[in-house]
Design an enzyme around this catalytic site. Structure first.
Site, PDB file in Angstrom:
ATOM      1  N   ARG A 140       1.451  13.662  -0.256  1.00  0.00           N
ATOM      2  CA  ARG A 140       1.081  12.919  -1.099  1.00  0.00           C
ATOM      3  C   ARG A 140      -0.512  12.997  -1.262  1.00  0.00           C
ATOM      4  O   ARG A 140      -1.442  13.141  -0.376  1.00  0.00           O
ATOM      5  CB  ARG A 140       0.951  11.428  -0.878  1.00  0.00           C
ATOM      6  CG  ARG A 140       0.368  10.364  -1.848  1.00  0.00           C
ATOM      7  CD  ARG A 140       0.360   8.845  -1.153  1.00  0.00           C
ATOM      8  NE  ARG A 140      -0.228   8.064  -2.364  1.00  0.00           N
ATOM      9  CZ  ARG A 140      -1.078   7.011  -2.082  1.00  0.00           C
ATOM     10  NH1 ARG A 140      -1.219   6.633  -1.003  1.00  0.00           N
ATOM     11  NH2 ARG A 140      -1.344   6.504  -3.317  1.00  0.00           N
ATOM     12  N   ARG A 192     -10.739  -4.425  -2.996  1.00  0.00           N
ATOM     13  CA  ARG A 192     -11.635  -4.044  -4.033  1.00  0.00           C
ATOM     14  C   ARG A 192     -11.739  -5.297  -5.140  1.00  0.00           C
ATOM     15  O   ARG A 192     -10.988  -5.857  -5.550  1.00  0.00           O
ATOM     16  CB  ARG A 192     -10.750  -2.831  -4.635  1.00  0.00           C
ATOM     17  CG  ARG A 192     -10.746  -1.603  -3.781  1.00  0.00           C
ATOM     18  CD  ARG A 192     -10.145  -0.499  -4.434  1.00  0.00           C
ATOM     19  NE  ARG A 192      -9.477   0.519  -3.560  1.00  0.00           N
ATOM     20  CZ  ARG A 192      -8.319   1.037  -3.390  1.00  0.00           C
ATOM     21  NH1 ARG A 192      -7.758   0.615  -4.518  1.00  0.00           N
ATOM     22  NH2 ARG A 192      -7.987   1.816  -2.593  1.00  0.00           N
ATOM     23  N   ASN A 250       1.535  11.193   4.159  1.00  0.00           N
ATOM     24  CA  ASN A 250       0.315  10.897   3.380  1.00  0.00           C
ATOM     25  C   ASN A 250      -0.667  10.501   4.306  1.00  0.00           C
ATOM     26  O   ASN A 250      -0.842  10.072   5.240  1.00  0.00           O
ATOM     27  CB  ASN A 250       0.783   9.258   2.959  1.00  0.00           C
ATOM     28  CG  ASN A 250      -0.105   8.552   2.284  1.00  0.00           C
ATOM     29  OD1 ASN A 250      -1.323   9.304   1.992  1.00  0.00           O
ATOM     30  ND2 ASN A 250       0.016   7.467   1.788  1.00  0.00           N
TER      31      ASN A 250
END
Ligand code: ADP
Length: 386
Positions: free
Chosen positions: A82, A232, A13
């Site tokens: 990923r 976020r 990843n």
């Protein structure tokens, strides 16, 4: 030192400044070794190639040669990457060749922070392990067939079409893996299960899944939409962005930084880690309490929306760091929903475990579950299966 490289899958990843890796056996799930190389570019690790070389050395120190027997049964079976954005191109795991890599790069316009790093990881892995099958597993793939009504933004259709502006969804590998685990836990084929999956980690997303197919999800064109997350904002009035630009004179990069890295729990409470947030709340911190309340309020909104979307559910499942560990979040997210058949048993909810488990009473109409996610295992299985 345990395990062997024979038949194992190396899952990578690649982030812009990090490389997470795990070598595991796709059938048994046995993890041979894993870790993370951080601050690539800022340290003595100048780039992803150096990072991957470092990973190889780490394995060599454990007596494991990742390059040995490549392409034979004695070597690793595959590298699973990923990849964040598969756009309208990739709806399933894909063996990587030059064209696939070029397309992943092209999709960087939709995921400028993620796809370039993913592509770089792929490039160096292909270079250093040239005889090993490389597979891309896309975070968007599970949501490729979202119904048009759920995937479409109500904006100018020509513009949207020309620039592929629509809802894609993310965390798909986790939502798919967990939803399958849920069906298995309930002893039913997944076509018979209507369910909500709540992936609550640092990033967070919810999905509505009917008979094994995703029919809605909370993240959109980017992972910014939806639930309140660690840093976020999740959903806001898009007019807020206009206001920040027009009235406050912020430029796009400043707004990006604000909404992606300085909002959510961090923006509201100064802390994005749920454990630290809990400590603050216990000490009487009012900002932390409000952050928690906003988080739960948003989560309940999505649960309500998806309950109606699906016309009732068989299961609601919590997963990822917060979902698997924060019993209080689970209890508060589903409090007072008895009339919908949704009940959380306090004793069951308080049990800590790394196994899939039911936290609702056995006779409750809706199974409320905690199912640990395992994206690496899902990627390894996808990569090995091709
Ligand atoms: P990522 O999205 O980075 O993969 P994870 O799924 O690992 O994140 O979730 C990370 C978050 O899980 C942390 O920010 C932390 O708030 C939360 N978390 C981890 N352990 C616990 C715990 N024991 N109690 C409450 N929250 C936890």
């Amino acid at each position: 030192m345990t395990g062997t490289v024979a038949g194992a899958v190396l899952v990578l990843n690649s982030g812009s400044s990090s490389l997470k890796y795990q070598l595991l056996h796709p059938d048994s799930g046995e993890v041979v070794h894993g870790g993370i190389v951080e601050r690539i570019g800022e340290t003595e690790v100048p780039d992803h190639k150096a990072a991957l070389r470092l990973v190889f050395e780490e394995f060599a120190d454990r007596g494991l040669d990742l390059t040995a027997g490549a392409g034979t049964p004695e070597g690793i079976a595959a590298v699973g990457h990923r990849v964040v954005h598969g756009g309208r191109t990739f709806h399933s795991p894909t063996i990587i060749d030059d064209l696939v890599l070029a397309e992943i790069r092209r999709l960087s316009s939709l995921a400028p922070l993620h796809n370039p790093a993913n592509a770089q990881g792929i490039e160096v892995a292909r270079e250093l392990l040239p005889n090993v099958k490389q597979v891309a597993v896309f975070d968007t793939a599970f949501f490729f067939d979202l119904p048009a009504a759920a995937a479409t933004y109500a904006i100018d259709r020509e513009l949207a079409k020309e620039h592929a502006l629509r809802r894609y969804g993310f965390h798909g590998t986790s939502h798919e893996y967990v939803s399958k685990q849920v069906a298995a836990f309930l002893g039913k084929p997944d076509v018979e299960v209507d369910q909500i999956v709540l992936h609550l980690g640092n990033g967070a997303s919810a999905s509505a899944i009917r008979g094994g197919r995703a029919v809605d999800t909370s993240m959109g064109l980017t992972p910014l939409e939806g639930l309140v997350m660690g840093t976020r904002s999740g959903d806001i009035d898009p007019g807020l962005v206009l206001h920040l630009g027009r009235s406050l004179g912020m430029d796009i990069d400043q707004i990006d930084d604000l909404l992606n890295r300085r909002s959510g729990l961090k923006g509201l409470a100064g802390e994005n880690d749920f454990r630290a947030l809990g400590t603050l709340i216990e000490s009487g911190d009012q900002d932390a309490k409000l952050a928690y309340d906003v988080y739960i309020h948003r989560l309940r909104r999505y649960i309500g929306a998806y309950l109606v979307d699906l016309g009732g559910v068989d299961a609601i499942t919590f997963t990822a760091g917060v979902g698997e560990n924060a019993a209080g979040v689970r209890a508060d997210a589903l409090a007072g929903l008895e009339r919908f058949g949704i009940v959380v048993d306090p004793e069951r909810n308080a049990v800590r475990s790394s196994e899939p488990r039911r936290i609702s009473p056995d006779d409750a109409p809706v199974a409320v579950l905690v199912v640990p996610t395992n994206e690496e295992l899902a990627i390894a299985r996808d990569a090995a299966a091709l």
